[in-house]
Scaffold this motif. Structure first.
Motif, PDB file in Angstrom:
ATOM      1  N   PRO A  65       0.818  -1.218   0.000  1.00 20.59           N
ATOM      2  CA  PRO A  65       0.000   0.000   0.000  1.00 20.59           C
ATOM      3  C   PRO A  65       0.847   1.261   0.000  1.00 20.59           C
ATOM      4  N   GLY A  66       0.402   2.245  -0.793  1.00 20.24           N
ATOM      5  CA  GLY A  66       1.071   3.539  -0.833  1.00 20.24           C
ATOM      6  C   GLY A  66       2.082   3.700  -1.937  1.00 20.24           C
ATOM      7  N   THR A  67       2.485   2.601  -2.580  1.00 18.99           N
ATOM      8  CA  THR A  67       3.457   2.711  -3.667  1.00 18.99           C
ATOM      9  C   THR A  67       2.747   3.132  -4.955  1.00 18.99           C
ATOM     10  N   PRO A  68       3.477   3.721  -5.906  1.00 14.61           N
ATOM     11  CA  PRO A  68       2.848   4.060  -7.194  1.00 14.61           C
ATOM     12  C   PRO A  68       2.263   2.819  -7.875  1.00 14.61           C
ATOM     13  N   GLU A  69       2.951   1.686  -7.731  1.00 13.46           N
ATOM     14  CA  GLU A  69       2.458   0.449  -8.342  1.00 13.46           C
ATOM     15  C   GLU A  69       1.142   0.007  -7.716  1.00 13.46           C
ATOM     16  N   TRP A  70       1.039   0.199  -6.388  1.00 15.04           N
ATOM     17  CA  TRP A  70      -0.224  -0.116  -5.695  1.00 15.04           C
ATOM     18  C   TRP A  70      -1.349   0.755  -6.234  1.00 15.04           C
ATOM     19  N   GLU A  71      -1.074   2.042  -6.378  1.00 20.81           N
ATOM     20  CA  GLU A  71      -2.107   2.967  -6.857  1.00 20.81           C
ATOM     21  C   GLU A  71      -2.543   2.606  -8.272  1.00 20.81           C
ATOM     22  N   ALA A  72      -1.586   2.213  -9.126  1.00 20.66           N
ATOM     23  CA  ALA A  72      -1.927   1.824 -10.488  1.00 20.66           C
ATOM     24  C   ALA A  72      -2.776   0.556 -10.489  1.00 20.66           C
ATOM     25  N   SER A  73      -2.412  -0.399  -9.622  1.00 17.69           N
ATOM     26  CA  SER A  73      -3.187  -1.635  -9.523  1.00 17.69           C
ATOM     27  C   SER A  73      -4.590  -1.351  -8.996  1.00 17.69           C
ATOM     28  N   ALA A  74      -4.690  -0.451  -8.014  1.00 15.43           N
ATOM     29  CA  ALA A  74      -5.999  -0.097  -7.468  1.00 15.43           C
ATOM     30  C   ALA A  74      -6.894   0.498  -8.548  1.00 15.43           C
ATOM     31  N   ALA A  75      -6.306   1.287  -9.443  1.00 20.18           N
ATOM     32  CA  ALA A  75      -7.085   1.869 -10.535  1.00 20.18           C
ATOM     33  C   ALA A  75      -7.594   0.776 -11.472  1.00 20.18           C
ATOM     34  N   GLU A  76      -6.754  -0.233 -11.720  1.00 23.73           N
ATOM     35  CA  GLU A  76      -7.184  -1.360 -12.567  1.00 23.73           C
ATOM     36  C   GLU A  76      -8.357  -2.096 -11.924  1.00 23.73           C
ATOM     37  N   HIS A  77      -8.248  -2.325 -10.631  1.00 22.64           N
ATOM     38  CA  HIS A  77      -9.331  -3.026  -9.943  1.00 22.64           C
ATOM     39  C   HIS A  77     -10.603  -2.180  -9.915  1.00 22.64           C
ATOM     40  N   GLY A  78     -10.440  -0.877  -9.806  1.00 23.76           N
ATOM     41  CA  GLY A  78     -11.595   0.008  -9.850  1.00 23.76           C
ATOM     42  C   GLY A  78     -12.332  -0.103 -11.169  1.00 23.76           C
ATOM     43  N   ARG A  79     -11.559  -0.190 -12.261  1.00 23.36           N
ATOM     44  CA  ARG A  79     -12.178  -0.338 -13.585  1.00 23.36           C
ATOM     45  C   ARG A  79     -12.879  -1.694 -13.695  1.00 23.36           C
ATOM     46  N   PHE A  80     -12.230  -2.735 -13.156  1.00 26.36           N
ATOM     47  CA  PHE A  80     -12.853  -4.065 -13.192  1.00 26.36           C
ATOM     48  C   PHE A  80     -14.191  -4.059 -12.461  1.00 26.36           C
ATOM     49  N   VAL A  81     -14.214  -3.503 -11.265  1.00 27.02           N
ATOM     50  CA  VAL A  81     -15.438  -3.473 -10.463  1.00 27.02           C
ATOM     51  C   VAL A  81     -16.527  -2.678 -11.168  1.00 27.02           C
ATOM     52  N   SER A  82     -16.137  -1.549 -11.756  1.00 27.50           N
ATOM     53  CA  SER A  82     -17.112  -0.717 -12.460  1.00 27.50           C
ATOM     54  C   SER A  82     -17.722  -1.464 -13.637  1.00 27.50           C
ATOM     55  N   GLU A  83     -16.886  -2.172 -14.390  1.00 27.13           N
ATOM     56  CA  GLU A  83     -17.379  -2.898 -15.559  1.00 27.13           C
ATOM     57  C   GLU A  83     -18.199  -4.124 -15.164  1.00 27.13           C
ATOM     58  N   ALA A  84     -17.835  -4.758 -14.034  1.00 29.72           N
ATOM     59  CA  ALA A  84     -18.534  -5.974 -13.611  1.00 29.72           C
ATOM     60  C   ALA A  84     -19.903  -5.671 -13.013  1.00 29.72           C
ATOM     61  N   GLY A  85     -20.097  -4.464 -12.491  1.00 28.16           N
ATOM     62  CA  GLY A  85     -21.387  -4.071 -11.948  1.00 28.16           C
ATOM     63  C   GLY A  85     -21.833  -4.956 -10.795  1.00 28.16           C
ATOM     64  N   PRO A  86     -23.119  -5.362 -10.794  1.00 29.47           N
ATOM     65  CA  PRO A  86     -23.665  -6.117  -9.664  1.00 29.47           C
ATOM     66  C   PRO A  86     -23.090  -7.523  -9.515  1.00 29.47           C
ATOM     67  N   ALA A  87     -22.233  -7.954 -10.447  1.00 27.04           N
ATOM     68  CA  ALA A  87     -21.615  -9.276 -10.308  1.00 27.04           C
ATOM     69  C   ALA A  87     -20.601  -9.302  -9.171  1.00 27.04           C
ATOM     70  N   VAL A  88     -20.081  -8.118  -8.785  1.00 25.25           N
ATOM     71  CA  VAL A  88     -19.134  -8.034  -7.674  1.00 25.25           C
ATOM     72  C   VAL A  88     -19.887  -7.645  -6.413  1.00 25.25           C
ATOM     73  N   LEU A  89     -19.802  -8.494  -5.393  1.00 25.40           N
ATOM     74  CA  LEU A  89     -20.506  -8.250  -4.133  1.00 25.40           C
ATOM     75  C   LEU A  89     -19.604  -7.661  -3.059  1.00 25.40           C
ATOM     76  N   GLY A  90     -18.310  -7.764  -3.242  1.00 21.67           N
ATOM     77  CA  GLY A  90     -17.377  -7.219  -2.262  1.00 21.67           C
ATOM     78  C   GLY A  90     -15.958  -7.557  -2.640  1.00 21.67           C
ATOM     79  N   GLY A  91     -15.009  -6.891  -1.990  1.00 22.68           N
ATOM     80  CA  GLY A  91     -13.604  -7.142  -2.276  1.00 22.68           C
ATOM     81  C   GLY A  91     -12.728  -6.899  -1.070  1.00 22.68           C
ATOM     82  N   VAL A  92     -11.593  -7.589  -1.043  1.00 22.01           N
ATOM     83  CA  VAL A  92     -10.636  -7.503   0.056  1.00 22.01           C
ATOM     84  C   VAL A  92      -9.284  -7.092  -0.507  1.00 22.01           C
ATOM     85  N   ALA A  93      -8.701  -6.023   0.053  1.00 23.44           N
ATOM     86  CA  ALA A  93      -7.339  -5.612  -0.285  1.00 23.44           C
ATOM     87  C   ALA A  93      -6.461  -5.876   0.925  1.00 23.44           C
ATOM     88  N   LEU A  94      -5.339  -6.558   0.722  1.00 26.34           N
ATOM     89  CA  LEU A  94      -4.517  -7.047   1.819  1.00 26.34           C
ATOM     90  C   LEU A  94      -3.157  -6.368   1.887  1.00 26.34           C
TER      91      LEU A  94
END
Length: 268
Positions: A171-200
């Motif tokens: 967490p906090g690295t530029p690579e983390w932020e870039a990955s978080a943006a990718e996951h954000g796009r995935f969740v947005s595109e998946a819509g109601p198919a995603v019920l929750g997520g865990v970041a570790l």
């Protein structure tokens, strides 16, 4: 032992805390921990047996004891029901079976909220899996329930991401932020198919809790050392297994990573 029945979430908003570099919450805050429940799957009692019923009672007892600390939780069906989506240079490859063939399997999880790691350990030692297998506590960057509380209309699955850790897992690295943006796009595109997520947080922040003959055994690190570790997870829903695997194939993972898909165990 398996975790039996817990609410998906009692929060409508993502829960994120400010933490120190080693995953501890800033003084005065609370932390969320992913408690992975593992053990030898061959020792699980048969569903419907007296031993199974006794296990249900034990988990319900823990659910009552830790109700204020349980944010989410699910039981997973046996590894025989799993499939793994491996990401490579070409199209994702689907393989029947769990990510790793081992006698020690993840049987479920809780998301626990605690003020300190010691408090989380106190909770973990009461989970029935600690007495027969192990509970791996790993600090979380956040538990993200789906926005708008989507209706569950399909079969629910847990999609666990595996791969070699990289800067994108810190967490906090530029690579983390870039990955978080990718996951954000995935969740947005998946819509109601995603019920929750865990970041570790990274795997070296894990604490493993076991109870043997009444003695609580606490060790630093995961139960089993591996070059590739769980990097996060999603709860998803799909009409059927094929649809779930297609969705898992779109989840962003590190190069060469994989996603294990397991159906949720539904109890009544």
């Amino acid at each position: 032992g398996r975790i039996i029945s817990a609410r998906l979430s009692r929060r409508d908003e993502p829960f994120v805390v400010e933490v120190t570099g080693d995953g501890r919450p800033i003084e005065g805050g609370t932390m969320q921990y992913l408690a992975l429940l593992g053990g030898d799957e061959s020792l699980d009692p048969a569903q419907g047996s007296p031993e199974w019923d006794a296990l249900l009672v034990d988990y319900r007892r823990f659910g009552t004891l830790a109700a204020d600390a349980i944010v989410a939780g699910e039981a997973l069906q046996p590894t025989a029901t799993a499939a793994t989506v491996r990401h490579g240079d070409g199209a994702p490859l689907v393989i029947d079976g769990p990510y790793a063939e081992t006698s020690e399997a993840i049987g479920g999880f809780y998301v626990l909220e605690a003020a300190t790691l010691d408090d989380a350990i106190e909770l973990a030692k009461e989970i029935p899996a600690a007495a027969t297998g192990w509970v791996g506590l790993r600090p979380m960057e956040g538990w993200y329930p789906a926005e708008g509380d989507p209706e569950v209309t399909g079969v629910r699955y847990m999609a666990i991401m595996y791969g070699k850790e990289s800067a994108a897992d810190t967490p906090g690295t530029p690579e983390w932020e870039a990955s978080a943006a990718e996951h954000g796009r995935f969740v947005s595109e998946a819509g109601p198919a995603v019920l929750g997520g865990v970041a570790l947080h990274p795997v070296d922040t894990t604490t493993t809790v076991r109870v043997r003959d009444g003695e609580v055994l606490v060790t630093d690190g995961p139960y089993a050392e591996s070059a590739e570790v769980a990097g996060g997870a999603y709860l998803i829903q799909a009409a059927d297994r094929d649809e779930a695997l297609a969705l898992a194939g779109r989840i962003p993972v590190n190069a060469g990573g994989a996603v294990e898909v397991r159906p949720i165990w539904v109890t009544h």
